[in-house]
Every structure is written in structure tokens, then in C-alpha cells.
Motif scaffolding. Sequence first.
Motif, PDB file in Angstrom:
ATOM      1  N   GLY A  29     -30.110 -28.763 -55.590  1.00 25.06           N
ATOM      2  CA  GLY A  29     -31.511 -28.584 -55.300  1.00 25.06           C
ATOM      3  C   GLY A  29     -31.822 -28.333 -53.835  1.00 25.06           C
ATOM      4  O   GLY A  29     -32.977 -28.302 -53.454  1.00 25.06           O
ATOM      5  N   LYS A  30     -30.826 -28.157 -53.021  1.00 23.55           N
ATOM      6  CA  LYS A  30     -31.075 -27.908 -51.607  1.00 23.55           C
ATOM      7  C   LYS A  30     -30.870 -26.434 -51.298  1.00 23.55           C
ATOM      8  O   LYS A  30     -30.058 -25.769 -51.915  1.00 23.55           O
ATOM      9  CB  LYS A  30     -30.117 -28.732 -50.744  1.00 23.55           C
ATOM     10  N   GLU A  31     -31.616 -25.986 -50.335  1.00 19.19           N
ATOM     11  CA  GLU A  31     -31.456 -24.609 -49.891  1.00 19.19           C
ATOM     12  C   GLU A  31     -30.193 -24.530 -49.036  1.00 19.19           C
ATOM     13  O   GLU A  31     -29.966 -25.357 -48.170  1.00 19.19           O
ATOM     14  CB  GLU A  31     -32.679 -24.216 -49.063  1.00 19.19           C
ATOM     15  N   SER A  32     -29.390 -23.549 -49.305  1.00 20.27           N
ATOM     16  CA  SER A  32     -28.152 -23.434 -48.543  1.00 20.27           C
ATOM     17  C   SER A  32     -28.464 -23.072 -47.092  1.00 20.27           C
ATOM     18  O   SER A  32     -29.431 -22.386 -46.801  1.00 20.27           O
ATOM     19  CB  SER A  32     -27.235 -22.384 -49.157  1.00 20.27           C
ATOM     20  N   TYR A  33     -27.620 -23.547 -46.197  1.00 18.39           N
ATOM     21  CA  TYR A  33     -27.823 -23.287 -44.776  1.00 18.39           C
ATOM     22  C   TYR A  33     -27.551 -21.824 -44.484  1.00 18.39           C
ATOM     23  O   TYR A  33     -26.565 -21.263 -44.931  1.00 18.39           O
ATOM     24  CB  TYR A  33     -26.883 -24.172 -43.946  1.00 18.39           C
ATOM     25  N   LYS A  34     -28.444 -21.218 -43.744  1.00 20.66           N
ATOM     26  CA  LYS A  34     -28.313 -19.804 -43.430  1.00 20.66           C
ATOM     27  C   LYS A  34     -28.111 -19.644 -41.930  1.00 20.66           C
ATOM     28  O   LYS A  34     -28.853 -20.198 -41.132  1.00 20.66           O
ATOM     29  CB  LYS A  34     -29.574 -19.065 -43.870  1.00 20.66           C
ATOM     30  N   LEU A  35     -27.086 -18.902 -41.555  1.00 20.75           N
ATOM     31  CA  LEU A  35     -26.828 -18.648 -40.146  1.00 20.75           C
ATOM     32  C   LEU A  35     -27.875 -17.693 -39.581  1.00 20.75           C
ATOM     33  O   LEU A  35     -28.363 -16.814 -40.287  1.00 20.75           O
ATOM     34  CB  LEU A  35     -25.441 -18.036 -39.959  1.00 20.75           C
ATOM     35  N   LYS A  40     -25.638 -15.755 -30.973  1.00 24.08           N
ATOM     36  CA  LYS A  40     -25.495 -15.970 -29.528  1.00 24.08           C
ATOM     37  C   LYS A  40     -26.844 -16.257 -28.893  1.00 24.08           C
ATOM     38  O   LYS A  40     -26.986 -17.205 -28.113  1.00 24.08           O
ATOM     39  CB  LYS A  40     -24.844 -14.762 -28.873  1.00 24.08           C
ATOM     40  N   GLU A  41     -27.849 -15.455 -29.239  1.00 17.73           N
ATOM     41  CA  GLU A  41     -29.180 -15.651 -28.679  1.00 17.73           C
ATOM     42  C   GLU A  41     -29.765 -16.986 -29.135  1.00 17.73           C
ATOM     43  O   GLU A  41     -30.423 -17.685 -28.352  1.00 17.73           O
ATOM     44  CB  GLU A  41     -30.115 -14.508 -29.068  1.00 17.73           C
ATOM     45  N   ALA A  42     -29.515 -17.363 -30.379  1.00 19.41           N
ATOM     46  CA  ALA A  42     -30.012 -18.640 -30.891  1.00 19.41           C
ATOM     47  C   ALA A  42     -29.362 -19.805 -30.157  1.00 19.41           C
ATOM     48  O   ALA A  42     -30.024 -20.788 -29.819  1.00 19.41           O
ATOM     49  CB  ALA A  42     -29.761 -18.741 -32.391  1.00 19.41           C
ATOM     50  N   GLU A  49     -33.608 -24.782 -24.272  1.00 17.32           N
ATOM     51  CA  GLU A  49     -34.657 -25.726 -24.660  1.00 17.32           C
ATOM     52  C   GLU A  49     -34.199 -27.161 -24.425  1.00 17.32           C
ATOM     53  O   GLU A  49     -34.959 -28.004 -23.941  1.00 17.32           O
ATOM     54  CB  GLU A  49     -35.040 -25.529 -26.124  1.00 17.32           C
ATOM     55  N   TYR A  50     -32.943 -27.443 -24.761  1.00 20.67           N
ATOM     56  CA  TYR A  50     -32.405 -28.788 -24.558  1.00 20.67           C
ATOM     57  C   TYR A  50     -32.383 -29.148 -23.076  1.00 20.67           C
ATOM     58  O   TYR A  50     -32.791 -30.246 -22.681  1.00 20.67           O
ATOM     59  CB  TYR A  50     -30.996 -28.885 -25.144  1.00 20.67           C
ATOM     60  N   MET A  51     -31.903 -28.234 -22.243  1.00 26.41           N
ATOM     61  CA  MET A  51     -31.816 -28.514 -20.817  1.00 26.41           C
ATOM     62  C   MET A  51     -33.208 -28.681 -20.206  1.00 26.41           C
ATOM     63  O   MET A  51     -33.424 -29.568 -19.376  1.00 26.41           O
ATOM     64  CB  MET A  51     -31.045 -27.402 -20.099  1.00 26.41           C
ATOM     65  N   ASN A  52     -34.149 -27.833 -20.610  1.00 24.55           N
ATOM     66  CA  ASN A  52     -35.514 -27.959 -20.092  1.00 24.55           C
ATOM     67  C   ASN A  52     -36.117 -29.303 -20.474  1.00 24.55           C
ATOM     68  O   ASN A  52     -36.759 -29.961 -19.655  1.00 24.55           O
ATOM     69  CB  ASN A  52     -36.390 -26.818 -20.588  1.00 24.55           C
TER      70      ASN A  52
END
Length: 63
Positions: A29-35, A40-42, A49-52
Motif C-alpha cells: 500500500g505504499k508508493e514506491s520511491y521515485k528517484l 545531481k541538481e537535487a 538547504e542543509y548548510m544554509n
Amino acid sequence: MRIVSRNKLACLVVLGGILTVIATGFGGGKESYKLPDKPKEAAVSTFSEYMNASILQNGRVRA
């Protein structure tokens, strides 16, 4: 003595299997993880975002 250790091993294997199924959430019942389309941009965006956020949290804002 050897039969007891085989029974313990069998119980541990079964218990490990059950815990693995529970930990993975049964997979139903879970949606499969989609890359992402552009991984690279992601990755760069996520890291930025983490560093900021880390810099803002520590109070070392350099603008």
C-alpha cells in the motif's frame, strides 16, 4: 546440546525475518520511491538547504 543450539538459531532467524518485515513496513500500500529526474541538481540543492539552515541555526549568517 547441539539440538538446542539449532533450535535457538532457527528461532533467531525467524525473529530476524519478522523484525525485518516490520522495519520495512510490510511494503504494501505504499508508493514506491521515485528517484528525481536530475539527481545531481537535487543533491546539490538538498546540501545547500542543509548548510544554509545549519548556518542560520548557529547564528553565523554571512549575507
